[in-house]
Design an enzyme around this catalytic site. Structure first.
Site, PDB file in Angstrom:
ATOM      1  N   SER A  14       0.834  -1.213   0.000  1.00 34.60           N
ATOM      2  CA  SER A  14       0.000   0.000   0.000  1.00 34.60           C
ATOM      3  C   SER A  14       0.865   1.258   0.000  1.00 34.60           C
ATOM      4  O   SER A  14       0.471   2.282  -0.568  1.00 34.60           O
ATOM      5  CB  SER A  14      -0.986  -0.005   1.171  1.00 34.60           C
ATOM      6  OG  SER A  14      -0.324   0.185   2.398  1.00 34.60           O
ATOM      7  N   HIS A 103       9.131   2.871   8.625  1.00 36.74           N
ATOM      8  CA  HIS A 103       8.879   2.015   9.792  1.00 36.74           C
ATOM      9  C   HIS A 103       7.632   2.543  10.501  1.00 36.74           C
ATOM     10  O   HIS A 103       7.492   3.757  10.655  1.00 36.74           O
ATOM     11  CB  HIS A 103      10.101   2.063  10.726  1.00 36.74           C
ATOM     12  CG  HIS A 103       9.956   1.184  11.926  1.00 36.74           C
ATOM     13  ND1 HIS A 103      10.134  -0.174  11.866  1.00 36.74           N
ATOM     14  CD2 HIS A 103       9.623   1.476  13.212  1.00 36.74           C
ATOM     15  CE1 HIS A 103       9.924  -0.686  13.080  1.00 36.74           C
ATOM     16  NE2 HIS A 103       9.609   0.299  13.911  1.00 36.74           N
TER      17      HIS A 103
END
Ligand code: GRF
Length: 197
Positions: A14, A103
């Site tokens: 995504s 992250h």
């Protein structure tokens, strides 16, 4: 000149999609290659749909394979967008300062080996932290340790589950990663967000 981006994914992709969508119609930067350690990674399919070369690494631990593939596409920047394995040291050496990772938590906390997916968000909830959010950082030889380029904050809510928190953070990832990539394209190398070279 168009800045040439290679993206490495292990999963759904995504973030890759957010990047492709943000760069559509913008000549500043373009995704020229998507690579994966897994033939079934959803990100590869997203790339193919957009006519972007999608390649499976035969041996993800082999630096020379990465370097050959990246060189063939003339990649300026390598983006790790949900890539779960360690990038071989030879790749880090060759592309030092030109590899970024997204992250899903506020590094330097909640990072390192084994800290990926739901585990990250479960650890954030267990810590009692009031905020979380994505970090984009330079990649070096260790997981999640390189210089931080940008972070965004989202609240941790009282009734959060790892899934709900992950979804809130992911929404911010989709905004933050393209911003960092565009800033890198303008500067010619990854730079901390908000810093004009
Ligand atoms: C993201 O949360 C990213 O921060 C982490 O893995 C997830 C990948 O999601 N490294 P997607 O494959 O981009 O949908």
């Amino acid at each position: 000149m168009t800045y040439r981006i290679a993206v490495c994914v292990s999963g759904g992709g995504s973030n890759l999609q957010a990047l492709i969508d943000r760069l559509r119609g913008d000549a500043t930067a373009r995704v020229v290659l998507v690579m994966s350690d897994r033939a079934d990674a959803g990100g590869l399919e997203r790339a193919r749909k957009d006519g972007i070369p999608a390649e499976v690494l035969a041996d993800p631990a082999d630096a020379s394979e990465w370097i050959t593939r990246l060189g063939r596409r003339d990649a300026d920047l390598l983006v790790l967008a949900g890539y779960l394995k360690l990038v071989p040291a030879g790749v880090v050496q060759t592309y030092r300062g030109r590899i970024v990772n997204v992250h899903p938590a506020l590094l330097p906390d909640f990072g390192g080996a084994g800290m990926y997916g739901k585990r990250v968000h479960a650890a954030v909830l267990a810590s009692g932290a009031r905020e979380s959010g994505p970090t984009v950082h330079l990649v070096d030889e260790a997981y999640d340790r390189g210089a931080i380029l940008a972070q965004r904050r989202v609240p941790v809510l009282p009734d959060d589950t790892p899934e709900r928190l992950a979804a809130r953070v992911l929404e911010e990832e989709h905004r933050l990663l393209p911003e960092v990539v565009l800033a890198a394209a303008r500067a010619g190398r990854p730079v901390p967000l908000g810093v004009t070279p």
